[in-house]
Each structure stands twice: as structure tokens, then as C-alpha cells.
Design a protein around this motif. Structure first.
Motif, mmCIF file in Angstrom:
data_model
loop_
_atom_site.group_PDB
_atom_site.id
_atom_site.type_symbol
_atom_site.label_atom_id
_atom_site.label_comp_id
_atom_site.label_asym_id
_atom_site.label_seq_id
_atom_site.Cartn_x
_atom_site.Cartn_y
_atom_site.Cartn_z
ATOM 1 N N SER A 131 0.830 -1.208 0.000
ATOM 2 C CA SER A 131 0.000 0.000 0.000
ATOM 3 C C SER A 131 0.864 1.258 0.000
ATOM 4 C CB SER A 131 -0.903 0.014 1.234
ATOM 5 O OG SER A 131 -0.123 0.051 2.418
ATOM 6 N N ALA A 132 0.242 2.363 -0.391
ATOM 7 C CA ALA A 132 0.942 3.653 -0.387
ATOM 8 C C ALA A 132 1.344 4.047 1.026
ATOM 9 C CB ALA A 132 0.046 4.721 -1.006
ATOM 10 N N ALA A 133 0.527 3.664 1.999
ATOM 11 C CA ALA A 133 0.825 4.002 3.396
ATOM 12 C C ALA A 133 2.100 3.306 3.860
ATOM 13 C CB ALA A 133 -0.346 3.623 4.288
ATOM 14 N N ARG A 134 2.268 2.055 3.472
ATOM 15 C CA ARG A 134 3.480 1.339 3.892
ATOM 16 C C ARG A 134 4.711 1.829 3.137
ATOM 17 N NH1 ARG A 134 2.441 -4.900 5.916
ATOM 18 N NH2 ARG A 134 0.819 -4.326 7.418
ATOM 19 N N ASP A 135 4.507 2.390 1.967
ATOM 20 C CA ASP A 135 5.654 2.837 1.176
ATOM 21 C C ASP A 135 6.348 4.057 1.784
ATOM 22 O OD1 ASP A 135 7.237 2.496 -1.312
ATOM 23 O OD2 ASP A 135 6.506 4.532 -1.712
ATOM 24 N N ARG A 136 5.693 4.717 2.732
ATOM 25 C CA ARG A 136 6.350 5.842 3.405
ATOM 26 C C ARG A 136 7.439 5.352 4.365
ATOM 27 N NH1 ARG A 136 0.615 7.666 5.072
ATOM 28 N NH2 ARG A 136 -0.121 8.990 3.360
ATOM 29 N N TYR A 137 7.380 4.090 4.703
ATOM 30 C CA TYR A 137 8.371 3.481 5.591
ATOM 31 C C TYR A 137 9.084 2.357 4.843
ATOM 32 C CZ TYR A 137 6.127 6.174 9.276
ATOM 33 O OH TYR A 137 5.632 7.206 10.040
ATOM 34 N N ILE A 138 9.904 1.600 5.533
ATOM 35 C CA ILE A 138 10.666 0.534 4.887
ATOM 36 C C ILE A 138 10.159 -0.808 5.401
ATOM 37 C CG2 ILE A 138 12.960 -0.440 4.529
ATOM 38 C CD1 ILE A 138 14.077 2.407 4.891
ATOM 39 N N PHE A 139 9.233 -1.377 4.673
ATOM 40 C CA PHE A 139 8.671 -2.692 4.978
ATOM 41 C C PHE A 139 9.266 -3.725 4.027
ATOM 42 C CE2 PHE A 139 5.557 -0.102 7.100
ATOM 43 C CZ PHE A 139 5.035 -0.901 8.110
ATOM 44 N N ARG A 140 9.531 -4.910 4.543
ATOM 45 C CA ARG A 140 10.009 -6.007 3.721
ATOM 46 C C ARG A 140 9.363 -7.315 4.185
ATOM 47 N NH1 ARG A 140 11.506 -2.373 1.240
ATOM 48 N NH2 ARG A 140 13.522 -1.967 0.219
ATOM 49 N N THR A 152 16.725 -9.790 7.395
ATOM 50 C CA THR A 152 18.168 -9.956 7.582
ATOM 51 C C THR A 152 18.432 -10.093 9.075
ATOM 52 O OG1 THR A 152 18.743 -7.625 7.929
ATOM 53 C CG2 THR A 152 18.562 -8.365 5.644
ATOM 54 N N ASP A 153 19.678 -10.366 9.390
ATOM 55 C CA ASP A 153 20.076 -10.465 10.804
ATOM 56 C C ASP A 153 20.681 -9.159 11.305
ATOM 57 O OD1 ASP A 153 22.397 -10.528 9.295
ATOM 58 O OD2 ASP A 153 23.370 -12.082 10.505
ATOM 59 N N THR A 222 18.194 -2.593 -2.065
ATOM 60 C CA THR A 222 17.981 -3.477 -3.208
ATOM 61 C C THR A 222 18.336 -4.919 -2.829
ATOM 62 O OG1 THR A 222 18.576 -1.654 -4.703
ATOM 63 C CG2 THR A 222 18.608 -3.891 -5.608
ATOM 64 N N GLU A 223 17.476 -5.844 -3.226
ATOM 65 C CA GLU A 223 17.735 -7.261 -2.959
ATOM 66 C C GLU A 223 18.884 -7.764 -3.854
ATOM 67 O OE1 GLU A 223 16.187 -8.877 -0.655
ATOM 68 O OE2 GLU A 223 14.382 -7.709 -0.247
ATOM 69 N N PRO A 224 19.671 -8.735 -3.397
ATOM 70 C CA PRO A 224 19.600 -9.349 -2.066
ATOM 71 C C PRO A 224 20.286 -8.475 -1.021
ATOM 72 C CG PRO A 224 21.368 -10.358 -3.314
ATOM 73 C CD PRO A 224 20.688 -9.375 -4.247
ATOM 74 N N LEU A 225 19.728 -8.443 0.181
ATOM 75 C CA LEU A 225 20.299 -7.639 1.251
ATOM 76 C C LEU A 225 21.483 -8.372 1.877
ATOM 77 C CD1 LEU A 225 17.017 -6.423 3.006
ATOM 78 C CD2 LEU A 225 18.436 -5.188 1.366
ATOM 79 N N PRO A 226 22.525 -7.631 2.257
ATOM 80 C CA PRO A 226 23.688 -8.272 2.877
ATOM 81 C C PRO A 226 23.376 -8.740 4.298
ATOM 82 C CG PRO A 226 23.934 -5.901 2.940
ATOM 83 C CD PRO A 226 22.704 -6.173 2.116
ATOM 84 N N PRO A 241 24.710 0.574 2.232
ATOM 85 C CA PRO A 241 23.242 0.520 2.115
ATOM 86 C C PRO A 241 22.503 1.476 3.042
ATOM 87 C CG PRO A 241 24.172 -1.691 2.132
ATOM 88 C CD PRO A 241 25.300 -0.755 2.454
ATOM 89 N N ILE A 242 23.105 1.820 4.188
ATOM 90 C CA ILE A 242 22.399 2.614 5.193
ATOM 91 C C ILE A 242 23.048 3.963 5.464
ATOM 92 C CG2 ILE A 242 21.719 2.678 7.642
ATOM 93 C CD1 ILE A 242 21.470 -0.364 7.534
ATOM 94 N N TRP A 243 24.367 3.990 5.583
ATOM 95 C CA TRP A 243 25.030 5.177 6.119
ATOM 96 C C TRP A 243 25.761 5.990 5.062
ATOM 97 C CZ3 TRP A 243 22.852 5.848 10.480
ATOM 98 C CH2 TRP A 243 22.629 4.801 11.376
ATOM 99 N N ASP A 244 25.608 7.307 5.152
ATOM 100 C CA ASP A 244 26.408 8.269 4.392
ATOM 101 C C ASP A 244 26.394 8.015 2.889
ATOM 102 O OD1 ASP A 244 28.093 10.468 4.032
ATOM 103 O OD2 ASP A 244 29.917 9.265 4.273
#
Length: 556
Positions: A131-140, A152-153, A222-226, A241-244
Motif C-alpha cells: 500500500s501507499a501508506a506502507r511505502d512511506r516506511y521501509i517494509f520487507r 536480515t540479521d 535493493t535485494e539481495p540484502l547483505p 546501504p544505510i550510512w552516508d
């Protein structure tokens, strides 16, 4: 441009370049309504104190509606005030009172994540996958037969897993606490809503913004996630993937367009814990304009370390076209009076040593309070003589030490609860201030404070120090008054002292700072002390410079 509620304080667009900014942690500053939590009215009533102190700006840590899962950095509503600490009307009165006193106003903005009580996240939980509502956050989608395992771990900054299940096979990312779901900055609604927030507070008289976790907003999942192990091996220099990530600066270019709609343009400073050579990108004039330099904060009280840090960061400032920032304490670290009083460990940062001391229960036999306080006063005069802006944290002007004796059942910081036995948390630097030596809450409140104050706070109370000309409070007042009078171009010249434990530098107008980093008295060249003596961190007879001491002179 929107019609402003407040008239800008002045039209100098560069006021921030060498400003002294005083950080207020609102819930621990001053409580006037008697609920044990500091409030905006309390800040307003303390504006005369800030004016006498001599600061150029006040920076407010989050004051938004929040469940306080992370000290207010879990924001329910970015365009309102937590009813426990005031109203929008209280905010307007506070802003006007600060401006009338000649003090600018900076507020925290928290764009990496919202609270799990934010209306967007509630809508996301009540909406289906995709949904558009979930796209505002990061759902997987989770892994396993029915998505029962996290994608992921990954481990969160505060400890524990970085993904939280929502009951339908999907999980959401929270780099920090579970109550802080990460926003998806690839979503255009997120972009537009934060620009709306910038305008909302700018229209209410805010002069600038401190951007929380500025280096964590843009992500590439982007998949696959490390795996966590793979994630730790990826350099945090543009493609992590996350920082800077480089893309984060596209966001800040958008923000700069908004901030430049105002006259003078609103300022912004990035909280970006990044590799040193990456810092100038956050401070570009086309982006936020300034970035925090936390190098002194981590450094030991050591002459060579201080000199190297200053030289490097002045070069970085030239590269970005901004001014450097100097910080010794804030709401996330052990107070520097305590850090400087602990045994030096050449293998660890000053802050790591402080955290380990807290984790061990803050044993007094490891802390030399007098030495820590003396070094803190010297470091402050060194910092305030540097070109660039200085950020002070509430209570450092009182010489406060870290509070170690907080029982587990009274702690609030999620890092403590999510990292048991590893991280004691940051509550010890967030204890409410002592305004008066007498009274159950040392003048902070008529009620029980939200964090316990130790008995030794009495000797650090503002009213006691106000009457003592040798107090740390009056040293800060004298230093800030002189700094205003002496302010000059953003340059310095290192001077030869003949001793590797002593640093000296001169600003273009003849303002000289000399700091002895040794614990013993040192004879210094006479030519360094020529001119008018201005100020010393401890009594100085003009002959030998005492150990752990900084002095100011004015030479022709």
C-alpha cells in the motif's frame, strides 16, 4: 515565502559562522508546571540566565509529542509541541522572548525515522502489503515459510534486531529503537512533508535546524540484502546501504532551497557521524551549510591530539566554505568534566573510557573530579578561542560531572534496555539541572524530577556559582563576553612554545590562547605572555603556566 509569525532577529546571513550555541535538553532544563519534566515556560523564564551567560543561540532538543522511547527523538507529530512540556503558544512566547534578548533559536528535526505513534505509521499498520501508506516506511517480507523470520540479521544501533514484525509476514526497519520506524526517503510524500515542517517552524521564528542522523536518511535496500557481517565490511563512504550515501545530499539541496526562501536564510547543521573527509559535503552552502565536528569530543586531553584535530578541521572548513564546529559535550556522551578525570587509555577514545567507567558503576576511586574539572575549564577556553562556532551543552557551564548513580529501574535510555551489560545508556548526562542549592529538586521543579539528581548537585547549583567570582559559571560568562569583543577572522597562527605539552595560537587581531596540557607547571616564553592579560581557567601569576590551564592574552 510564507508570512512569518515572527520578524527575523537580524538580517546578517552569516551570524552562525562563529556563534556560541547553547544546547537545551528541554525535559531536563527547567520545569514550571510541576510535573517533573522541563517545559517551554521554564525555558522562557530562564532567558535572562542565557542572556547573562552570553550565548548567541539556543538549540532545543526535541520538544515534539512523543512517548519518550528515545528521549523525544521518537516524534509523533513534527508540527506540534508535546502537551507535557507546553503548547504552540508557549513556543511562540519563548521564541519572541529569546529574540527580544538577542538570542537566535535552533530546533532539532528528526528526519531519519518517526515514532511508531505517528499517524502515518498507524495508517501503515492498518494498511495491506504494497500500500501507499506502507511505502512511506521501509517494509520487507520476512524469511521462512510464513515470513516468521526477519529479512536480515541486522542489529540496531541500540542493540537487538533492526527489524520488527507486524503480524502479516512483513517486517519494518528500525535502525534505532522499535518505536522509531525508518522513513523511506525514496517516497515523494516524505520529501514534501518535511519541507512543510521546515516552513512551519521557520514561519514561527526558528532561525535554524539541527538535523538528527543526517547521514542515515538515504538508503539502498535493493535485494539481495547483505548479512550483518557483510554490512559491517562495507565502507561507509558513499555506497553503504544505510550510512552516508551520496544521495542524501540531493535531499539537503532541496532543503536548502526551502531554507533560502527566508531572509536571512535559515541555517542548518548536520549531525553526521561520517569519515572525516566526507564531512565537508554536509557543510556545503548548497546543502545544510554546516556539519558537526565531534573530534574534540572523542579526544583525550592531549596537546598533539588537540592540535591535529584543529588543523584538520580548519582545512575541512575551507574545503566546504563553511565554518568549523567545536563540541566538548552533548546529550549523547559522558560529560567532559568526567571524561577528563578518568585514567587515560591510549588504545581507547575518551568517550569509550567514560562509558566503561559508567558500566562499572562509576567507581569514585577511578575518577579524579578535581583534575577533570580543571581540564574541562582549560579545554573550554581553548575551544572558545578557536575560529568557528562553539556548541555548549546545558550544565557544562556549571562544571557538572556525569551522574553515575542511577538505579536500573529509574533509567530511560533505550540503549540501556536493549544492550544490557554492554551500554549503560545516556541518562547520566541528561539529569535535570541544579538551579538552587536548597530544595528537593534543586530548583528544577516542585515535583520529583523525571531522572534522579544526586546530592552533590548542591555544590554545583547556579545560585551558589552566581555569587562566586571564581566559579565555572562565571568563567563561562567572562569568556563569552570577551569572545564577543575579540571576535575576528576565521584564522589562527600556531605559536612556538618550546614544550610539546603546551599549545599556543594567535588569532588575526592579536588574541592569543595558551594551554598547558601537562599536570605540572611549565615555564613559557616571555613573548607569548606579552600584552594584556585577559582571562585564565585557574589563577595565573604570569610566571609559570599551571598544569591543565588555559590563558588568554591580547597582543598588539
Amino acid at each position: 515565502m510564507n508570512d512569518s509569525v515572527q520578524t527575523p532577529l537580524n538580517i546578517d546571513p552569516d551570524w552562525w559562522r562563529q556563534a556560541v550555541v547553547y544546547q537545551i535538553y528541554p525535559r531536563s532544563f527547567s520545569d514550571q508546571d510541576g510535573n517533573g519534566i522541563g517545559d517551554l515556560v521554564g525555558i522562557t523564564l530562564k532567558v535572562p540566565y542565557l542572556k547573562e551567560l552570553g550565548v548567541d543561540a539556543a538549540w532545543l532538543s526535541p520538544f515534539y509529542p512523543s512517548a519518550l522511547a528515545d528521549g523525544g527523538y521518537d516524534v509523533d507529530d513534527y508540527r506540534d509541541v508535546d502537551p507535557k512540556i507546553g503548547t504552540l503558544e508557549d513556543f511562540d512566547v519563548m521564541a519572541k522572548t529569546l529574540h527580544d534578548a538577542g538570542i537566535k533559536l535552533i530546533v532539532d528535526i528528526v528526519p531519519n525515522h518517526s515514532s511508531d505513534r505517528h499517524e502515518w505509521f498507524i495508517e501503515a499498520l492498518n494498511s495491506p502489503k504494497g500500500s501507499a501508506a506502507r511505502d512511506r516506511y521501509i517494509f520487507r517480507d520476512g524469511t521462512g515459510t510464513n515470513g516468521e523470520n526477519p529479512p536480515t540479521d541486522w542489529v540496531s544501533v541500540f542493540g537487538g534486531r533492526a527489524w520488527e514484525p507486524v503480524g502479516d509476514g512483513q517486517w519494518y526497519l528500525h535502525i534505532f529503537a522499535p518505536e522509531q520506524p525508518d522513513l523511506n526517503w525514496e517516497n515523494s510524500e516524505v520529501h514534501e512533508d518535511f519541507k512543510k515542517t521546515l516552513r512551519f517552524w521557520s514561519d514561527r521564528g526558528v532561525d535554524g535546524f539541527r538535523v538528527d542522523v543526517a547521514h542515515g536518511m538515504a538508503k539502498d535496500l535493493t535485494e539481495p540484502l547483505p548479512s550483518e557481517a557483510q554490512l559491517q565490511e562495507i565502507p561507509k563512504e558513499g555506497n553503504h546501504p544505510i550510512w552516508d550515501r551520496d544521495e542524501v545530499h540531493n535531499i539537503f539541496e532541496e532543503w536548502r532551497e526551502v531554507l533560502n526562501e527566508y531572509a536571512p536564510p535559515r541555517t542548518a547543521v548536520a549531525e553526521a557521524w561520517v569519515e572525516t573527509h566526507r564531512r565537508p559535503a554536509y557543510a556545503r552552502s548548497t546543502g545544510l551549510g554546516q556539519a558537526f565536528n565531534f573530534d574534540l569530543l572523542s579526544s583525550r586531553f592531549n596537546a598533539q591530539e588537540f592540535r591535529d584535530i584543529v588543523a584538520l578541521n580548519l582545512e575541512l572548513a575551507k574545503k566546504s566554505g563553511s565554518s568549523s564546529t567545536w563540541v566538548l559535550s552533548n546529550h549523547d556522551v559522558v560529560r567532559h568534566a568526567t571524561r577528563y578525570g578518568l585514567p587515560i587509555d591510549a588504545e581507547k577514545t575518551n568517550e569509550q573510557v567514560g562509558r566503561e567507567w559508567l558500566l562499572a558503576g562509576g567507581p569514585e576511586d577511578q575518577l579524579d573530579r578535581e583534575l577533570g574539572a580543571r581540564r574541562a575549564r582549560a579545554a573550554t577556553l581553548f575551544e572558545l578561542a578557536l575560529p568557528g562556532s562553539a556548541y555548549l551543552y546545558q550544565g557544562e557551564e556549571l562544571g557538572l560531572h556525569e551522574v553515575a548513580d542511577i538505579s536500573d529501574d529509574q533509567r530511560q535510555d533505550p540503549t540501556f534496555f536493549r544492550s544490557p551489560g554492554i551500554n549503560i545508556g545516556r541518562d547520566g548526562c541528561r539529569v535535570p539541572l541544579p538551579w538552587e542549592a536548597l530544595g528537593d529538586a534543586f530548583g528544577f521543579s516542585d515535583a520529583k524530577p523525571h531522572l534522579p539528581q544526586p546530592h552533590w548537585f548542591a555544590q554545583y547549583a547556579a545560585d551558589i556559582q552566581d555569587a562566586d567570582p571564581t566559579s565555572t559559571l562565571n568563567l563561562y560568562r567572562a569568556a563569552l563576553r570577551l569572545r564577543t569583543e575579540l571576535q575576528t577572522d576565521e584564522e589562527l597562527e600556531w605559536l612556538e612554545t618550546g614544550n610539546d605539552k603546551v599549545l599556543a595560537f594567535r588569532r588575526p587581531n592579536g588574541w592569543v590562547n595558551i594551554t598547558n596540557f601537562a599536570t605540572f607547571d611549565v615555564k613559557i616564553p616571555e613573548e607569548l605572555t606579552e600584552g594584556e592579560f585577559l582571562l585564565a581557567s585557574v589563577p595565573f601569576d604570569g610566571e609559570k603556566l599551571p598544569g591543565s590551564t588555559s590563558v588568554w592574552f591580547k597582543q598588539d
